[in-house]
Design a protein around this motif. Structure first.
Motif, PDB file in Angstrom:
ATOM      1  N   UNK A 104     -10.582 -30.510  13.709  1.00  0.00           N
ATOM      2  CA  UNK A 104     -11.287 -31.749  13.912  1.00  0.00           C
ATOM      3  C   UNK A 104     -10.218 -32.608  13.107  1.00  0.00           C
ATOM      4  N   UNK A 105      -9.337 -33.462  13.921  1.00  0.00           N
ATOM      5  CA  UNK A 105      -8.186 -34.038  13.275  1.00  0.00           C
ATOM      6  C   UNK A 105      -8.042 -35.392  13.952  1.00  0.00           C
ATOM      7  N   UNK A 106      -8.188 -36.576  13.120  1.00  0.00           N
ATOM      8  CA  UNK A 106      -8.785 -36.642  11.764  1.00  0.00           C
ATOM      9  C   UNK A 106     -10.226 -36.073  11.671  1.00  0.00           C
ATOM     10  N   UNK A 107     -10.482 -35.698  10.492  1.00  0.00           N
ATOM     11  CA  UNK A 107     -11.585 -35.005  10.202  1.00  0.00           C
ATOM     12  C   UNK A 107     -13.104 -35.773  10.214  1.00  0.00           C
ATOM     13  N   UNK A 108     -13.962 -35.476  11.057  1.00  0.00           N
ATOM     14  CA  UNK A 108     -15.256 -36.111  10.893  1.00  0.00           C
ATOM     15  C   UNK A 108     -16.104 -34.901  10.433  1.00  0.00           C
ATOM     16  N   UNK A 109     -16.892 -35.297   9.198  1.00  0.00           N
ATOM     17  CA  UNK A 109     -16.969 -36.630   8.550  1.00  0.00           C
ATOM     18  C   UNK A 109     -16.414 -36.485   7.314  1.00  0.00           C
ATOM     19  N   UNK A 110     -15.334 -36.051   6.679  1.00  0.00           N
ATOM     20  CA  UNK A 110     -14.964 -36.187   5.526  1.00  0.00           C
ATOM     21  C   UNK A 110     -13.640 -37.154   5.266  1.00  0.00           C
ATOM     22  N   UNK A 111     -13.263 -37.435   6.610  1.00  0.00           N
ATOM     23  CA  UNK A 111     -12.329 -38.614   6.595  1.00  0.00           C
ATOM     24  C   UNK A 111     -10.724 -38.188   6.544  1.00  0.00           C
ATOM     25  N   UNK A 112     -10.484 -37.012   6.257  1.00  0.00           N
ATOM     26  CA  UNK A 112      -9.139 -36.513   6.029  1.00  0.00           C
ATOM     27  C   UNK A 112      -8.208 -36.653   7.108  1.00  0.00           C
ATOM     28  N   UNK A 150     -26.514 -34.949   5.697  1.00  0.00           N
ATOM     29  CA  UNK A 150     -25.120 -33.973   5.434  1.00  0.00           C
ATOM     30  C   UNK A 150     -25.557 -32.682   6.083  1.00  0.00           C
ATOM     31  N   UNK A 151     -26.670 -31.941   5.463  1.00  0.00           N
ATOM     32  CA  UNK A 151     -26.777 -30.462   5.943  1.00  0.00           C
ATOM     33  C   UNK A 151     -27.172 -30.272   7.274  1.00  0.00           C
ATOM     34  N   UNK A 152     -28.167 -31.160   7.674  1.00  0.00           N
ATOM     35  CA  UNK A 152     -28.848 -31.098   8.852  1.00  0.00           C
ATOM     36  C   UNK A 152     -27.755 -31.340  10.201  1.00  0.00           C
ATOM     37  N   UNK A 153     -26.874 -32.178   9.825  1.00  0.00           N
ATOM     38  CA  UNK A 153     -25.830 -32.449  10.982  1.00  0.00           C
ATOM     39  C   UNK A 153     -24.447 -31.896  10.840  1.00  0.00           C
ATOM     40  N   UNK A 154     -24.022 -31.564   9.590  1.00  0.00           N
ATOM     41  CA  UNK A 154     -22.596 -31.033   9.496  1.00  0.00           C
ATOM     42  C   UNK A 154     -22.396 -29.635   8.917  1.00  0.00           C
ATOM     43  N   UNK A 155     -23.527 -28.782   8.863  1.00  0.00           N
ATOM     44  CA  UNK A 155     -23.677 -27.522   8.139  1.00  0.00           C
ATOM     45  C   UNK A 155     -24.044 -27.490   6.450  1.00  0.00           C
ATOM     46  N   UNK A 156     -24.148 -26.430   6.037  1.00  0.00           N
ATOM     47  CA  UNK A 156     -24.646 -26.156   4.645  1.00  0.00           C
ATOM     48  C   UNK A 156     -23.614 -26.879   3.561  1.00  0.00           C
ATOM     49  N   UNK A 157     -22.587 -26.983   4.011  1.00  0.00           N
ATOM     50  CA  UNK A 157     -21.591 -27.521   3.093  1.00  0.00           C
ATOM     51  C   UNK A 157     -21.628 -29.093   2.737  1.00  0.00           C
ATOM     52  N   UNK A 208     -20.206 -17.830  15.675  1.00  0.00           N
ATOM     53  CA  UNK A 208     -19.552 -18.850  14.563  1.00  0.00           C
ATOM     54  C   UNK A 208     -18.856 -17.934  13.528  1.00  0.00           C
ATOM     55  N   UNK A 209     -17.686 -18.553  13.194  1.00  0.00           N
ATOM     56  CA  UNK A 209     -16.792 -18.349  12.000  1.00  0.00           C
ATOM     57  C   UNK A 209     -16.844 -19.584  11.238  1.00  0.00           C
ATOM     58  N   UNK A 210     -16.938 -19.531   9.704  1.00  0.00           N
ATOM     59  CA  UNK A 210     -16.570 -20.703   9.062  1.00  0.00           C
ATOM     60  C   UNK A 210     -15.548 -20.583   8.041  1.00  0.00           C
ATOM     61  N   UNK A 211     -14.601 -21.560   7.870  1.00  0.00           N
ATOM     62  CA  UNK A 211     -13.753 -21.715   6.918  1.00  0.00           C
ATOM     63  C   UNK A 211     -14.223 -23.144   6.171  1.00  0.00           C
ATOM     64  N   UNK A 212     -15.010 -23.020   5.133  1.00  0.00           N
ATOM     65  CA  UNK A 212     -15.406 -24.196   4.483  1.00  0.00           C
ATOM     66  C   UNK A 212     -14.142 -24.865   3.926  1.00  0.00           C
ATOM     67  N   UNK A 213     -14.177 -26.216   3.892  1.00  0.00           N
ATOM     68  CA  UNK A 213     -13.239 -27.120   3.329  1.00  0.00           C
ATOM     69  C   UNK A 213     -13.503 -27.104   1.733  1.00  0.00           C
ATOM     70  N   UNK A 214     -12.692 -27.318   0.815  1.00  0.00           N
ATOM     71  CA  UNK A 214     -12.791 -27.413  -0.340  1.00  0.00           C
ATOM     72  C   UNK A 214     -12.726 -28.711  -1.040  1.00  0.00           C
TER      73      UNK A 214
END
Length: 389
Positions: A168-176, A354-361, A135-141
């Protein structure tokens, strides 16, 4: 006559995952579930009628997908997204997550790096880790209002041996709903570093004006050649239980690899009723979809206004697409376990953690599904308020 009414439809006797699982986990009969992403609306009448008509025949033998299904999908992509694809670039699948896992196995090897942009839909983590990839992660800002992509970090990660990007497009869960310039920047970087683009676009149809969904593969021939686009009618028309999806794969070599992987698991295509529902949805569901979007947009407005006036400590991220509200609860200063305890014991309303399902961010955030009739939404919001009062 409007397609949508405010009728609250009882699903408790239908083996619905949304309604059954929380009851089993928490051993309670008084919960109002607003967690998993399916809707509490009737699917388009034309889908039901097509399924009933076929069921009445009485023989349910092996069935091949009708040739008209591929032309129907192609026409839907042209009309909704101005994207022209040849019919032979469309491969059917059981579901988007299953197809993502299959594509990862077809295009990468054990130990290869695959990048995600977190916080993101939890099966992304699973399909990478469960298939022995890194896993490589590019955290959203997040700036307190909306999410953007850290392109400097993205380039650093991509040039460090990443084999594929799960977009992920549109993005789940942030709605972008990613804008053209954002998608072009992603495509250019993936082209530069030879990274496959595996684009989950299952929410492509659930986008609110003036936003517009753009399939990344439609923006440049080079990105189309190195992409697999995953779509489905499941979120759009509320038929996820039928397990119907498709992939668009322009490159012949990539298509061969994916087909070979399908053969390894003896995949013979979606079932008889999935094919029928998918074709009926894309042939007849557009008017229903437009009314759905109007109804959902009002649900979004109502939810945000309620939280603003009744629970100012919880800040919703206004969604550009999807029917999911991403809620910033960090001002409450409660750990995730206490957030969930309050929601279940006081509010009696299961939502996504949030963290349990979508990562530490996702730490300090919750995801709430608002695709339901207004009386149900009003009840859910009151329960949400009660949980934290």
């Amino acid at each position: 006559m409007a397609v949508f009414s405010d009728a609250w439809i009882d699903r408790t006797s239908t083996d619905s995952v949304k309604w059954k699982v929380p009851k089993k986990i928490y051993r309670r009969d008084d919960l109002l579930p607003m967690w998993v992403a399916d809707m509490d609306f009737l699917s388009p009448r034309e889908i039901t009628e097509a399924l009933i008509k076929r069921a009445e025949h009485g023989i349910y033998g092996y069935a091949a997908p009708p040739g008209s299904l591929f032309s129907t999908i192609r026409l839907w992509l042209e009309k909704r997204f101005h994207w022209t694809v040849p019919e032979d670039s469309i491969l059917l699948g059981p579901g988007v997550v299953s197809s993502l896992a299959l594509a990862i196995r077809a295009l990468t090897d054990a130990g290869d790096k695959i990048l995600i942009q977190s916080p993101v839909y939890h099966p992304f983590y699973q399909v990478i880790k469960n298939n022995g990839r890194e896993l490589a992660v590019n955290p959203l800002v997040y700036d307190g209002n909306a999410y953007t992509i850290d392109f400097d970090d993205l380039e650093r990660k991509l040039k460090n041996g990443v084999k594929a990007l799960l977009l992920c497009s549109p993005h789940n869960p942030v709605g972008r709903v990613w804008k053209r310039d954002e998608l072009e920047a992603i495509g250019a970087l993936c082209e530069k570093y030879g990274v496959y683009i595996l684009s989950d676009e299952i929410h492509a149809d659930i986008v609110y004006e003036p936003n517009r969904h753009l399939p990344i593969a439609s923006l440049h021939p080079a990105w189309e050649r190195q992409s697999i686009t995953f779509m489905a009618p499941s979120k759009t028309f509320n038929i996820p239980g039928l397990q119907a999806s498709f992939m668009v794969i322009a490159d012949r070599d990539i298509r061969k690899k994916v087909k070979r992987e399908q053969q390894k698991i003896a995949f013979h295509g979606p079932n008889l009723f999935a094919n029928i529902a998918m074709e009926a949805a894309y042939q007849h569901g557009e008017k229903w979809l437009e009314e759905l979007l109007s109804y959902l947009k009002e649900n979004v407005r109502m939810s945000i206004e309620f939280l603003k006036t009744e629970l100012a400590a919880i800040r919703p991220v206004v969604p550009e697409g999807t029917y999911l509200l991403w809620l910033d609860c960090r001002e409450l200063q409660l750990p995730e376990e206490q957030l969930m305890k309050a929601l279940i014991e006081k509010g009696k309303i299961p939502v996504g953690t949030g963290e349990k399902n979508y990562g530490e961010e996702g730490d300090g955030f919750l995801r709430m599904n608002i695709a339901c009739p207004r009386p149900m939404l009003e009840e859910g919001l009151q329960r949400f308020k009660r949980a934290f009062s």
